[in-house]
Scaffold this motif. Structure first.
Motif, PDB file in Angstrom:
ATOM      1  N   VAL A  18      39.701  40.381   5.580  1.00 34.05           N
ATOM      2  CA  VAL A  18      39.222  39.663   6.756  1.00 34.05           C
ATOM      3  C   VAL A  18      38.326  41.079   7.449  1.00 34.05           C
ATOM      4  CG1 VAL A  18      41.271  38.562   7.505  1.00 34.05           C
ATOM      5  CG2 VAL A  18      41.303  41.098   7.876  1.00 34.05           C
ATOM      6  N   ALA A  19      37.617  40.776   8.635  1.00 35.78           N
ATOM      7  CA  ALA A  19      36.471  41.389   9.080  1.00 35.78           C
ATOM      8  C   ALA A  19      37.252  42.729  10.031  1.00 35.78           C
ATOM      9  CB  ALA A  19      35.658  40.892  10.072  1.00 35.78           C
ATOM     10  N   HIS A  20      38.362  42.191  10.666  1.00 36.92           N
ATOM     11  CA  HIS A  20      39.121  43.275  11.637  1.00 36.92           C
ATOM     12  C   HIS A  20      40.540  43.307  11.386  1.00 36.92           C
ATOM     13  CE1 HIS A  20      35.294  41.695  13.505  1.00 36.92           C
ATOM     14  NE2 HIS A  20      34.937  42.793  13.499  1.00 36.92           N
ATOM     15  N   SER A  43      41.115  41.825  31.488  1.00 31.69           N
ATOM     16  CA  SER A  43      39.968  42.404  31.806  1.00 31.69           C
ATOM     17  C   SER A  43      39.948  43.905  31.342  1.00 31.69           C
ATOM     18  CB  SER A  43      39.766  42.437  33.192  1.00 31.69           C
ATOM     19  OG  SER A  43      39.776  41.512  33.989  1.00 31.69           O
ATOM     20  N   ASN A  48      36.809  35.668   8.030  1.00 32.77           N
ATOM     21  CA  ASN A  48      38.339  35.248   8.078  1.00 32.77           C
ATOM     22  C   ASN A  48      38.672  33.920   7.667  1.00 32.77           C
ATOM     23  OD1 ASN A  48      38.105  38.034   9.247  1.00 32.77           O
ATOM     24  ND2 ASN A  48      39.058  37.268  10.871  1.00 32.77           N
ATOM     25  N   ARG A  73      42.606  35.271  30.910  1.00 35.33           N
ATOM     26  CA  ARG A  73      41.336  35.891  31.673  1.00 35.33           C
ATOM     27  C   ARG A  73      41.425  36.168  32.889  1.00 35.33           C
ATOM     28  NH1 ARG A  73      36.463  35.352  28.827  1.00 35.33           N
ATOM     29  NH2 ARG A  73      36.786  34.463  27.022  1.00 35.33           N
ATOM     30  N   SER A  74      42.346  35.419  33.910  1.00 35.77           N
ATOM     31  CA  SER A  74      42.387  35.639  35.084  1.00 35.77           C
ATOM     32  C   SER A  74      43.447  37.043  35.532  1.00 35.77           C
ATOM     33  CB  SER A  74      42.811  34.556  35.980  1.00 35.77           C
ATOM     34  OG  SER A  74      44.163  34.192  35.445  1.00 35.77           O
ATOM     35  N   ALA A  75      43.997  37.616  34.401  1.00 33.30           N
ATOM     36  CA  ALA A  75      44.772  38.726  34.396  1.00 33.30           C
ATOM     37  C   ALA A  75      44.061  40.046  34.635  1.00 33.30           C
ATOM     38  CB  ALA A  75      45.980  38.624  33.663  1.00 33.30           C
ATOM     39  N   PRO A  76      44.795  41.133  35.464  1.00 34.74           N
ATOM     40  CA  PRO A  76      43.909  42.342  35.243  1.00 34.74           C
ATOM     41  C   PRO A  76      44.043  42.954  33.891  1.00 34.74           C
ATOM     42  CG  PRO A  76      45.482  42.117  37.000  1.00 34.74           C
ATOM     43  CD  PRO A  76      45.542  41.064  36.355  1.00 34.74           C
ATOM     44  N   ARG A 114      29.570  43.790  21.682  1.00 34.14           N
ATOM     45  CA  ARG A 114      30.727  44.202  20.950  1.00 34.14           C
ATOM     46  C   ARG A 114      31.416  42.882  20.626  1.00 34.14           C
ATOM     47  NH1 ARG A 114      33.084  48.405  24.269  1.00 34.14           N
ATOM     48  NH2 ARG A 114      33.858  46.693  25.572  1.00 34.14           N
ATOM     49  N   SER A 117      37.266  33.580  36.713  1.00 33.66           N
ATOM     50  CA  SER A 117      38.615  33.003  36.374  1.00 33.66           C
ATOM     51  C   SER A 117      39.292  32.422  37.294  1.00 33.66           C
ATOM     52  CB  SER A 117      39.179  33.770  35.245  1.00 33.66           C
ATOM     53  OG  SER A 117      38.549  34.097  34.266  1.00 33.66           O
ATOM     54  N   ASP A 144      38.945  40.945  21.682  1.00 36.52           N
ATOM     55  CA  ASP A 144      37.618  40.183  21.635  1.00 36.52           C
ATOM     56  C   ASP A 144      38.468  38.917  22.172  1.00 36.52           C
ATOM     57  OD1 ASP A 144      38.614  38.923  19.553  1.00 36.52           O
ATOM     58  OD2 ASP A 144      37.274  39.637  18.101  1.00 36.52           O
ATOM     59  N   ASP A 145      37.185  37.806  22.173  1.00 33.55           N
ATOM     60  CA  ASP A 145      37.460  36.546  22.726  1.00 33.55           C
ATOM     61  C   ASP A 145      38.527  35.905  21.806  1.00 33.55           C
ATOM     62  OD1 ASP A 145      35.915  35.560  24.489  1.00 33.55           O
ATOM     63  OD2 ASP A 145      34.280  34.615  23.239  1.00 33.55           O
ATOM     64  N   TYR A 162      39.539  43.692  27.500  1.00 32.78           N
ATOM     65  CA  TYR A 162      38.395  43.313  27.263  1.00 32.78           C
ATOM     66  C   TYR A 162      37.327  44.352  27.195  1.00 32.78           C
ATOM     67  CZ  TYR A 162      34.793  39.728  26.165  1.00 32.78           C
ATOM     68  OH  TYR A 162      33.570  39.097  25.794  1.00 32.78           O
ATOM     69  N   GLU A 163      37.251  44.802  28.600  1.00 32.04           N
ATOM     70  CA  GLU A 163      36.186  45.615  28.760  1.00 32.04           C
ATOM     71  C   GLU A 163      36.125  47.023  28.130  1.00 32.04           C
ATOM     72  OE1 GLU A 163      36.893  46.275  33.162  1.00 32.04           O
ATOM     73  OE2 GLU A 163      36.169  44.106  33.490  1.00 32.04           O
ATOM     74  N   THR A 164      37.323  47.411  27.623  1.00 31.85           N
ATOM     75  CA  THR A 164      37.308  48.705  26.750  1.00 31.85           C
ATOM     76  C   THR A 164      37.315  48.559  25.367  1.00 31.85           C
ATOM     77  OG1 THR A 164      39.811  48.463  26.801  1.00 31.85           O
ATOM     78  CG2 THR A 164      38.598  49.753  28.392  1.00 31.85           C
ATOM     79  N   GLY A 165      37.073  47.097  25.006  1.00 32.27           N
ATOM     80  CA  GLY A 165      36.751  46.876  23.602  1.00 32.27           C
ATOM     81  C   GLY A 165      37.986  46.581  22.611  1.00 32.27           C
ATOM     82  N   ASN A 215      42.145  39.798  17.446  1.00 35.35           N
ATOM     83  CA  ASN A 215      41.678  40.774  16.599  1.00 35.35           C
ATOM     84  C   ASN A 215      41.522  42.128  17.507  1.00 35.35           C
ATOM     85  OD1 ASN A 215      40.994  38.886  14.571  1.00 35.35           O
ATOM     86  ND2 ASN A 215      38.980  38.504  15.501  1.00 35.35           N
TER      87      ASN A 215
END
Lengths: 420, 424
Positions: free
Chosen positions: A246-248, A290, B155, A284-287, B144, B70, A299-300, A293-296, A320
């Motif tokens: 796998v990639a990650h 965010s 995968n 997505r609506s939870a702190p 990213r 959202s 991902d999606d 996700y923002e710190t990487g 991932n």
């Protein structure tokens, strides 16, 4: 809502539900038995003796049922222009088709190929090869392996930890006789559920099913007693790691439900409550989302879910991540904090209105309507009951259930790492 | 005045040059579906195109962060607003999808559609920026995320194998570009040059807006004009037809990976384009070969030979035919030989009436069922529109029913091997 549900129970014990969908071109029917991968230890109602069934029989049967005395069910469906398929889950095996024409014939065929059995030595051997190829495909699948490893980490004894399809080794032990016996035991109409949805007339469809069952004239229904070992509260292992192409890295963090003893409306309510808790904390609506996700850190692919059945259940978060350990720690921190602070009323109301909106979407297709009715029917309720539970859900209830289920000590991680 | 033809029942209206609105009311559905396509040519900008909708989704003037967006959508009874990119022949599309519960199913007062359109409008026309550039933080985050998305293709081995074959087979055509782009391009993209790209993109790409389901077409038109209509002054244009290639020599590629199950994908070129006369015959051919549960390859490779679990053939708008089989490495040669043998046999007319009829029935059923699935209905109408082939379900059905076994043999003869690929 202008949706009307028709229900009926046939003398042989089969419950049937039909929801008419005027104006739709497709019709959909699903016929399922309460027999899945976890049913591996039972009392044989004839001999009265307790017996073990090797893993993978339910799934093998699912493949084998398509073989009929006069040909293959898929082939006849192809002639009718209908699409047929099936799946095996922990506690059910389901067969379903979609038709745009000739619904009556397609339904007759469904009843025929599922409720009757026809196994030959050749067909069993041929199917063994196909299933082996299917199982090999799963061995390379990160999604599949991740789940399998998570259930193995969460459970010490309960057969939910067994690979649903069995293994290349275990399916070698499956014989024609065994398949026949399991069909007799579990494919009795009294152990099954039928759900139909489409631009159809309920009286006509129910009459057709009734006539078929009369001709089939099954013996009186004797429920099969299943045995499930007593499952300790603790988890089997805190972590299972596997390397794949796998990639990650991928984390699957599971929470074992040690109070999965509900049925009916109570079970539906719990499903709603856990769904809300997961949305409140990790959508997505939870702190927290965010922040991750923002710190990487995610991902999606980050998502959450809850599987609750009669007798077992687990919630999970997966996705991932470059650092499974860090993500696990951060998720647990969010949970610990929420266990203390609870949820705000504003957030609760917002998420509830979202779930109400989403439940209306189920009615947009015959498949989703029927599958929804089916999931409810399995636990003995209707979709009205479910909507009722959704309306009645309270913030206090969500908090209580959340605190019961999401205990860091009842969690285990399944980690997939890249081979290179 | 000639009557404007309909695209699967959708009525088309030109709102401005290069900007079209398609509407179709159907109250069997309890939601309103809206989809907006921006189209451009597939090419070296693929990565920028792919990144675009995801950067826009990060925040707008009124809702500056993803979490604000959202939450707003959750308040609107869980309105769904999603973005995607797609590959359509040699075009690259960016799409925004909206799905909202119809007002009459919502307790209390107020419309959900209008405020959701407002959100979408801001997302497309007023993204969050700073000094004429997208925010650096958002750029890094979405680069990213896109990188991870592209890398994750591996995968899932079957789609990965199919994409790899596409890359090799179409190495000198625009079709080689992956719809999510290439990680190599990412370091060169920043908030400033991506914003400039965005400005060009939204002013020059043809736009198609589809509205379907529980809607009032006139009201939707007003909302689209009020909220969504961007700059209509510039010419919005894309290339007309995909390039055509005739294969010269068969190529074989083996990518090594330690797997329990190998993945064989065989790529062919075909003589048909979407909307060509004879295209229906070609659809029947590919369906008969590997398009359904009783297709030739499924029956032979899975049911008779017990060699595979999964096998299928699929035709694309780019006039390619791909045959996929999940097969153990030791059986690869045998599977390949059988696939070619069966293709030859269909070409020679060695198939039963029932086999032919099963494929026709499958296609007919699939065509009829498009009506029940809003996303498929919109997608199919969009393809018809882009390919310049308006058609009704009835007419497509008539053409399909007119296909003969001889037509299928003729279609089979136009199929030429190009590249074979194996992963495992």
């Amino acid at each position: 809502m202008d949706e009307e549900l028709h229900a009926c129970r046939f003398p042989s014990g089969l419950p049937a539900y039909l929801l008419p969908k005027p104006g739709f071109v497709k019709s959909f029917a699903i016929l399922a038995t309460r027999y899945g991968s976890i049913d591996v230890e039972i009392d044989d109602p004839v001999s009265g003796r307790r017996r073990k069934i090797p893993p993978g029989v339910a799934h093998f049967l699912e493949h084998q049922q398509f073989e009929m005395e006069h040909g293959n069910a898929s082939e006849i469906y192809a002639r009718l222009g209908s699409n047929v398929n099936a799946y095996t889950s922990y506690s059910t095996t389901a067969y379903f088709f979609t038709a745009t024409r000739r619904f009556t014939e397609s339904l007759e065929l469904l009843l025929e190929f599922v409720l009757k059995s026809h196994f030959t030595r050749e067909s069993v051997e041929r199917e063994r090869g196909i299933i082996e190829s299917e199982l090999r495909g799963y061995e390379d699948s990160a999604g599949w392996r991740g789940f399998y490893n998570m259930t193995r980490a969460l459970y010490l004894k309960h057969p939910v930890k067994i690979d649903a399809g069995g293994s290349v080794g275990s399916i070698k032990k499956i014989t024609r006789q065994l398949l026949s016996r399991c069909h007799e035991l579990f494919y009795h109409p009294g152990n099954m559920v039928l759900v139909v949805c489409g631009d159809l007339r309920p009286d006509k469809i129910f009459r057709q099913v009734g006539n078929f069952l009369k001709r089939l004239s099954p013996p009186p229904f004797r429920p099969v007693k299943r045995y499930f070992p007593k499952e300790p509260k603790r988890v089997a292992r805190k972590r299972i790691t596997e390397k794949l192409d796998v990639a990650h890295p991928r984390l699957l963090l599971g929470f074992k439900d040690n109070a999965a003893n509900l049925t009916g409306k109570k079970l539906a309510r719990k499903v709603v409550e856990v769904r809300m808790a997961l949305d409140l904390l990790f959508n997505r609506s939870a702190p927290a989302y965010s922040a991750f996700y923002e710190t990487g850190l995610i991902d999606d692919s980050f998502s959450s879910g809850f599987d609750l059945d009669v007798g077992f259940g687990y919630a999970y978060l997966s996705g991932n991540t470059h650092s499974p350990g860090e993500l696990q720690k951060r998720i647990l921190d969010v949970i610990k904090k929420a266990r203390r602070s609870g949820f705000s009323n504003k957030d609760f109301k917002r998420v509830k209105s979202k779930l109400l909106g989403h439940s209306i979407r189920y009615f947009n297709s015959v498949e989703s309507t029927a599958n929804w009715l089916f999931a409810n029917a399995l636990i003995g309720i209707t979709h009205f009951d479910y909507l009722d539970e959704l309306e009645k859900v309270t913030r206090a209830g969500v908090q209580r259930t959340f605190r019961q289920l999401f205990q860091p000590s009842a969690s285990a991680a399944s980690i997939i790492l890249p081979r290179k | 005045m000639a009557r404007e033809p309909k695209y699967l029942g959708f009525r088309r209206e030109e709102l401005a040059p290069g900007i079209d609105l398609f509407t179709k009311r159907d109250t069997s559905f309890k939601t309103a579906s809206l989809k907006i396509y921006f189209l451009t040519d597939l090419g070296p900008d693929a990565t920028r195109v792919a990144l675009l909708p995801y950067v826009l989704r990060c925040g707008t003037k009124t809702w500056p962060r993803m979490i604000d967006l959202s939450r707003r959508l959750e308040e609107l009874y869980g309105a769904i607003l999603s973005v995607d990119v797609g590959k359509l022949a040699e075009w690259h599309s960016v799409s925004f999808r909206l799905n909202v519960v119809a007002d009459e199913f919502i307790k209390g007062t107020g419309s959900v559609l209008e405020p959701t359109m407002q959100v979408l409008s801001e997302l497309i026309n007023e993204p969050r920026t700073e000094n004429g550039a997208f925010l650096p933080g958002y750029m890094e985050q979405e680069k990213r995320s896109l990188k991870s998305h592209i890398e994750s293709l591996i995968n899932d081995k079957a789609p990965y194998a199919i994409e790899q074959l596409t890359r090799h087979m179409c190495r000198s055509e625009p079709y080689r570009f992956f719809e999510y782009g290439d990680v190599k391009d990412l370091p060169g993209i920043n908030g400033k040059n991506q914003y400039e790209f965005y400005r060009r993109f939204i002013t020059r790409s043809p736009i198609a807006v589809f509205a379907f389901g529980h809607i009032e077409p006139r009201r939707v038109k007003k909302l689209v004009c009020d909220y969504l209509l961007p700059d209509g002054r510039r010419k919005r244009r894309v290339k007309k037809k995909p390039t055509r290639v005739t294969p010269k020599k068969l190529r074989t590629i083996h990518e090594h990976m330690k797997l329990s199950l190998g993945h064989l994908v065989m790529g062919f070129r075909t003589g048909y384009r979407f909307g060509d006369p004879g295209q229906s015959a070609y659809s029947v051919y590919s369906t008969m070969l590997g398009g359904h549960m009783m297709s030739r390859l499924f029956t032979v490779l899975r049911e008779k030979e017990s060699l595979v679990y999964s096998v299928h053939a699929s035709a694309s708008l780019k006039s390619l035919l791909m045959v996929y089989a999940g097969v153990e490495a030791k059986n690869r040669k045998r599977a390949q030989k059988i696939i070619l043998r069966e293709m030859k046999s269909i070409e020679k007319g060695d198939f039963s009436k029932a086999e032919f009829q099963n494929a026709v029935n499958h296609l007919a059923s699939s065509l009829r069922s498009v009506r029940d699935v809003p996303s498929r209905r919109i997608g199919t109408a969009f393809v018809q529109y882009r390919m310049g082939r308006p058609n009704s379900e009835k007419k497509i059905m008539k053409t399909l029913m007119a296909v003969t076994p001889e037509d299928v043999m003729r279609a089979a003869k136009t199929v030429t091997p190009d590249t074979y690929y194996f992963l495992g």
